[in-house]
Design an enzyme around this catalytic site. Structure first.
Site, mmCIF file in Angstrom:
data_model
loop_
_atom_site.group_PDB
_atom_site.id
_atom_site.type_symbol
_atom_site.label_atom_id
_atom_site.label_comp_id
_atom_site.label_asym_id
_atom_site.label_seq_id
_atom_site.Cartn_x
_atom_site.Cartn_y
_atom_site.Cartn_z
ATOM 1 N N CYS A 146 15.626 24.697 -16.540
ATOM 2 C CA CYS A 146 16.855 24.479 -15.525
ATOM 3 C C CYS A 146 17.861 23.121 -16.233
ATOM 4 C CB CYS A 146 16.151 24.063 -14.401
ATOM 5 S SG CYS A 146 15.317 25.227 -13.691
HETATM 6 C C1 UGA Z 1 13.889 20.824 -11.974
HETATM 7 C C2 UGA Z 1 14.274 20.064 -10.871
HETATM 8 O O1 UGA Z 1 13.253 19.021 -10.681
HETATM 9 C C3 UGA Z 1 14.076 21.191 -9.380
HETATM 10 O O2 UGA Z 1 14.361 20.220 -8.256
HETATM 11 C C4 UGA Z 1 14.898 22.230 -9.584
HETATM 12 O O3 UGA Z 1 14.680 23.170 -8.585
HETATM 13 C C5 UGA Z 1 14.554 22.912 -10.838
HETATM 14 O O4 UGA Z 1 14.877 22.087 -11.984
HETATM 15 C C6 UGA Z 1 15.416 24.231 -11.159
HETATM 16 O O5 UGA Z 1 16.878 24.074 -11.025
HETATM 17 O O6 UGA Z 1 14.916 25.350 -10.684
HETATM 18 P P1 UGA Z 1 11.755 21.560 -13.328
HETATM 19 O O7 UGA Z 1 12.745 22.059 -14.526
HETATM 20 O O8 UGA Z 1 10.617 22.444 -12.675
HETATM 21 O O9 UGA Z 1 12.553 21.323 -12.164
HETATM 22 O O10 UGA Z 1 11.095 20.321 -13.852
HETATM 23 P P2 UGA Z 1 10.970 18.875 -13.663
HETATM 24 O O11 UGA Z 1 9.723 18.273 -13.100
HETATM 25 O O12 UGA Z 1 12.401 18.349 -13.030
HETATM 26 O O13 UGA Z 1 11.138 18.286 -14.922
HETATM 27 C C7 UGA Z 1 12.431 18.691 -15.974
HETATM 28 C C8 UGA Z 1 12.136 17.821 -17.535
HETATM 29 O O14 UGA Z 1 12.373 16.700 -17.335
HETATM 30 C C9 UGA Z 1 10.772 17.913 -17.965
HETATM 31 O O15 UGA Z 1 10.773 18.104 -19.467
HETATM 32 C C10 UGA Z 1 10.198 16.505 -18.003
HETATM 33 O O16 UGA Z 1 9.141 16.128 -18.621
HETATM 34 C C11 UGA Z 1 11.338 15.704 -17.772
HETATM 35 N N1 UGA Z 1 11.428 14.511 -17.151
HETATM 36 C C12 UGA Z 1 11.139 14.534 -15.789
HETATM 37 C C13 UGA Z 1 11.345 13.360 -17.756
HETATM 38 O O17 UGA Z 1 11.639 13.205 -19.018
HETATM 39 N N2 UGA Z 1 11.284 12.135 -17.129
HETATM 40 C C14 UGA Z 1 11.022 12.076 -15.790
HETATM 41 O O18 UGA Z 1 11.006 10.918 -15.092
HETATM 42 C C15 UGA Z 1 11.144 12.991 -15.193
#
Ligand code: UGA
Length: 434
Positions: free
Chosen positions: A265
């Site tokens: 995403c």
């Molecule tokens: C993300 C959004 O959080 C959801 O709200 C959205 O619905 C979804 O995309 C989508 O568009 O379908 P997701 O991709 O499952 O969800 O994962 P996240 O938990 O948001 O993490 C995304 C990335 O950011 C991961 O690689 C994670 O490691 C990284 N991340 C997250 C960080 O590096 N630091 C943080 O503080 C949080």
């Protein structure tokens, strides 16, 4: 309500399973026979905690079924959700081909339907897509007049790994509608949810989704940049994040610095929003920088390895974590892929492990895999943690160090406690700890 869901990917399966659990009769539709067969046998085609039992419950209660007979099932339903993929094209623009073919199928199906029907886009699409691509296509293919058709846009905010909980207890539901049919249908469908519900136009709903994902991605890139500064100034970024997060306007969420954001995403959505804005003659400097910082982070991990090992050529390096985040087998845009490819190019002797993502990773990159973190780290000169799996937090670190060749431990996600690992004797390096 009788619901059809086109697309049995992440969003489609979770939407189908949760709506069936609320008592609706749901048919999940896909052109891929094997996915539908798996679904009807109670097996989830994707790895997502809690999804399989929910699918099984729906099937057992006769509230959920999968089918490849797309048009026949749409005719029999009241509402159709479009949950197909919207990948990036090479130039970053959104690829709408699956959206177009789904709306064509709906249009063809509606030729044989009397009464009203509501179509709701749940896939992430750039502003105006629902009103200017989906709706005209359905009207053209069906021959319907506008007054019988409900058109809505209802973005999904679920995260992989916690998708069921997110779908069952959302922070908010955004109800985008172009007419009263869609407005009433969606309000009824979601009447039992107690969260905040925002009613708006389809194009506003589309931008809310992109803006939310891009904001979170920008937040991550911002903290990564500050963490890189902390590295050189002898500051622990974890404390900085804690201090920042105490401000309720900032919030403590999404302040984890590290190897950057991956997944299906954030990278795709930031690129698609930037490309769509550019097409409309708005240059986004923020989105561009968000992606640039994100590309730098994995390179910093490789530099850390080079700095510690001198040269990486011929050195045994264990990569722990291939999935883009824990609790998923999804390796799309995983930061590990960049690190693995760079290290392989530099001639490192790599061995990788992931609790769930090895099979998917193997499809993209040819790298040796070990069945356990213990075997991956055996005789390694350096260990790099790229995904903060619980299993890695629980490793016996004393034993791991005993079996290693060297003592370098690079933590791309701040998975371990720096004081503890240094006490054991590791040469520990992480992003945001000077
Ligand atoms: C993300 C959004 O959080 C959801 O709200 C959205 O619905 C979804 O995309 C989508 O568009 O379908 P997701 O991709 O499952 O969800 O994962 P996240 O938990 O948001 O993490 C995304 C990335 O950011 C991961 O690689 C994670 O490691 C990284 N991340 C997250 C960080 O590096 N630091 C943080 O503080 C949080």
């Amino acid at each position: 309500m009788k619901v059809t869901v086109i697309g049995t990917g992440y969003v489609g399966l979770v939407t189908g399973a949760t709506l069936a659990d609320l008592g609706n009769t749901v048919v999940c539709l896909d052109i891929l026979e094997e996915k539908i067969q798996m679904l009807n046998n109670g097996k989830s085609p994707i790895f997502e905690p809690g999804l399989e039992p929910l699918l099984q419950k729906g099937i057992k209660n006769k509230k959920l079924i999968g089918s490849t007979e797309i048009e026949q099932n749409i005719v029999k339903s009241d509402i159709t959700f479009i949950c197909v993929g919207t990948p990036s094209k090479k130039d970053g623009n959104i690829d709408l081909s699956y959206i177009k073919s789904a709306s064509s199928s709906i249009g063809r199906a509606l030729r044989d339907k009397d009464g009203k029907h509501t179509v709701v886009v749940k896939s992430t699409v750039v502003p105006l897509t629902t009103e200017e691509v989906v709706m005209p296509n359905i009207l053209k293919k069906s021959g319907w007049k506008r007054d019988r058709l409900g058109i809505g846009m209802n973005p999904e905010f679920l995260r992989e790994g916690s998708a069921i909980a997110d779908a069952q207890n959302p922070d908010r539901i955004v109800i985008g509608f172009a007419d009263d049919i869609a407005k009433e249908t969606l309000k009824k469908l979601y009447e039992n949810y107690n969260c905040k519900k925002l009613e708006c136009s389809p194009r506003t709903a589309e931008l809310i989704k992109y803006a939310s994902n891009s904001f979170l991605a920008a937040k991550i890139s911002f903290v990564n940049e500050i963490a890189n500064m902390s590295n050189v100034w002898g500051i622990d970024f974890k404390e900085v994040a804690e201090g920042m997060g105490l401000d309720s306007r900032i919030s403590p969420e999404f302040l984890r610095a590290g190897a950057g954001f991956g997944g299906s995403c954030f990278p795709k959505d930031v690129k698609a929003l930037a490309a769509a804005a550019k097409k409309s003659k708005v240059e986004s400097l923020m989105l561009k920088s968000t992606l640039e910082v994100n590309n730098i982070q994995p390179k910093i991990i490789v530099e850390m390895a080079e700095e510690r090992l001198g040269v990486v050529k011929g050195k045994r390096i264990a990569i722990l974590g291939l999935a883009f985040k824990p609790d998923t087998d999804d390796v799309r845009e995983s930061r590990s892929e960049i690190v693995v490819n760079e290290l392989l190019e530099k001639g490192a002797d790599l061995i990788a492990h992931d609790p769930e993502g090895m099979e998917n990773f193997k499809k993209n990159v040819d790298v040796k895999m070990a069945p356990s973190p213990e075997l991956a780290t055996k005789k390694a000169d350096c260990v790099i943690i790229m995904t903060e799996w619980d299993a890695y937090k629980k490793m016996n670190l004393e034993k791991m160090l005993e079996n290693m060749n060297g003592n370098v431990l690079i933590d791309g996600r701040r998975t371990l406690d720096s004081n503890e690992v240094e006490k054991i004797g590791f040469d520990y390096k992480t992003i945001g700890l000077g």
